[in-house]
Design an enzyme around this catalytic site. Structure first.
Site, PDB file in Angstrom:
ATOM      1  CD  GLU A  47      -2.290   1.275   2.942  1.00 27.18           C
ATOM      2  OE1 GLU A  47      -1.764   0.628   3.865  1.00 27.18           O
ATOM      3  OE2 GLU A  47      -3.343   1.936   3.076  1.00 27.18           O
ATOM      4  CE  LYS A 124      -7.184   1.372   3.860  1.00 28.66           C
ATOM      5  NZ  LYS A 124      -5.913   1.802   4.529  1.00 28.66           N
ATOM      6  CB  CYS A 169      -4.115  -1.403   4.645  1.00 26.98           C
ATOM      7  SG  CYS A 169      -3.202  -1.358   6.176  1.00 26.98           S
TER       8      CYS A 169
HETATM    9  N1  ING Z   1      -3.452   0.694   8.752  1.00 31.17           N
HETATM   10  C1  ING Z   1      -3.912  -0.079   9.854  1.00 31.17           C
HETATM   11  C2  ING Z   1      -4.541  -1.407   9.443  1.00 31.17           C
HETATM   12  O1  ING Z   1      -5.731  -1.569   9.327  1.00 31.17           O
HETATM   13  C3  ING Z   1      -5.287  -0.197  11.911  1.00 31.17           C
HETATM   14  C4  ING Z   1      -4.798   0.682  10.775  1.00 31.17           C
HETATM   15  C5  ING Z   1      -4.416  -1.023  12.629  1.00 31.17           C
HETATM   16  C6  ING Z   1      -6.626  -0.187  12.203  1.00 31.17           C
HETATM   17  C7  ING Z   1      -4.905  -1.842  13.657  1.00 31.17           C
HETATM   18  C8  ING Z   1      -7.141  -0.999  13.226  1.00 31.17           C
HETATM   19  C9  ING Z   1      -6.265  -1.829  13.972  1.00 31.17           C
HETATM   20  O2  ING Z   1      -3.773  -2.341   9.336  1.00 31.17           O
HETATM   21  C10 ING Z   1      -4.043   1.040   7.580  1.00 31.17           C
HETATM   22  N2  ING Z   1      -3.307   1.787   6.722  1.00 31.17           N
HETATM   23  O3  ING Z   1      -5.187   0.720   7.316  1.00 31.17           O
END
Ligand code: ING
Length: 310
Positions: A47, A124, A169
């Protein structure tokens, strides 16, 4: 009968604010060549693979924000990647920040085939984080501020001798993502991610980041009879750490390959697509075992909540 799909995942180590797109593309080219040397026919990059994870920074000037976006794809910085991939006859997934001619901004990925042609685009859908400044937080997570929600859904494309879908992601945390694609007969789903190691909302034990990341890939791969390739951008970008754990997961739910560093690293599996056929035929056979009318019956008879709400 085996149906080989030689898949590589190219994990990126940190990209710092000071790193140029040209320097990053040189790193992508090096991993593309390594993947080709190991027999890969498709490579998954992360990403936002061309810049640092800029949603961690509070910015108010749109010109400053737009420095991280691409106005076209391919473009001068990425054309060498498209050219080399075509020469090597390798397809790839590339994540980047998309600024459209109409002025829309998305967290986007493209699927490029072995002729170097863009066959698919994904924007996304699940944007995590927040849109307002959190000055007390150690870093921001401003995807809701800098991107619009993807407007094209989860599609599946016939390419590379298979049916392949994409996500990005945070999408991997939601079952709908993979189910919508497996209902379109996807056999492979590829994705990139930038996942901070630290949670800014509560003191989450660090080991849970990797545990949840792998748990979700394995569960969603298995329950949808998919091969899943997931590429991290990881390590400490200007001191802000993100998890690695790039992986290729089989329809059995087992991890077939996983990165062991937090740097640029290529992992490879000669995936047998026939493995998914077995699970689609005998376990996750939607036509035989997952009938929409069964869900409707439950709702009519019991007034229980719609299993697929929304
Ligand atoms: N990053 C993280 C992901 O979903 C996150 C944000 C991490 C949300 C952990 C909830 C819990 O892996 C991105 N860029 O989405």
């Amino acid at each position: 009968m085996k149906r080989p799909f030689p898949l590589a995942v190219a994990q990126l180590g940190p990209i710092h604010l000071a790193d140029t797109r040209e320097a990053v593309v040189r790193r992508l080219l090096e991993m593309l060549r390594e993947a080709a040397s190991r027999g890969a026919e498709f490579v998954v990059f992360p990403e936002l693979a061309l810049t640092t994870f800029f949603p961690r920074w509070w910015m108010t000037s749109q010109d400053e924000i737009d420095r991280f976006f691409e106005r076209s794809m391919p473009n001068a910085a990425t054309q060498p990647l498209f050219d080399e991939a075509r020469r090597l006859r390798i397809g790839f997934y590339l994540g980047y920040a998309e600024l459209t001619p109409e002025g829309e901004r998305f967290n986007t990925a493209v699927m490029v085939d072995r002729e170097g042609a863009i066959v698919g685009r994904y924007r996304k859908v699940h944007l995590p984080g927040h849109s307002e400044h959190k000055p007390a937080a150690p870093f921001q997570h401003l995807e809701k501020r800098y991107f619009q929600v993807g407007d094209e859904g989860f599609k599946v494309w016939d390419t590379m001798g298979t049916r392949m879908g994409m996500c990005i992601c945070n999408d991997r945390r939601w079952p709908e993502t993979f189910r919508v694609m497996s209902l379109q007969s996807a056999e492979v789903v590829v994705l990139g991610y930038n996942t901070p190691s630290v949670n800014i909302h509560w003191p989450e034990p660090p080991h849970l980041r990797m545990f949840h990341h792998l748990l979700l890939l394995q569960a969603h791969a298995h329950e949808n009879a998919l091969w899943v390739g997931a590429a991290a951008k990881c390590g400490a970008e200007d001191g802000f750490h993100m998890i690695a754990g790039s992986a290729i997961v089989s329809p059995t739910g087992e991890i077939a390959a996983q990165s062991s560093t937090e740097e640029d690293e290529v992992i490879f599996v000669n995936c047998d697509l026939a493995l998914g056929d077995t699970f689609r035929k005998f376990v996750f056979n939607f036509a035989q075992h997952r009938r929409p009318e069964h869900y409707r019956l439950i709702v009519e008879r019991t007034g229980a909540g719609d299993p697929l709400p929304g």
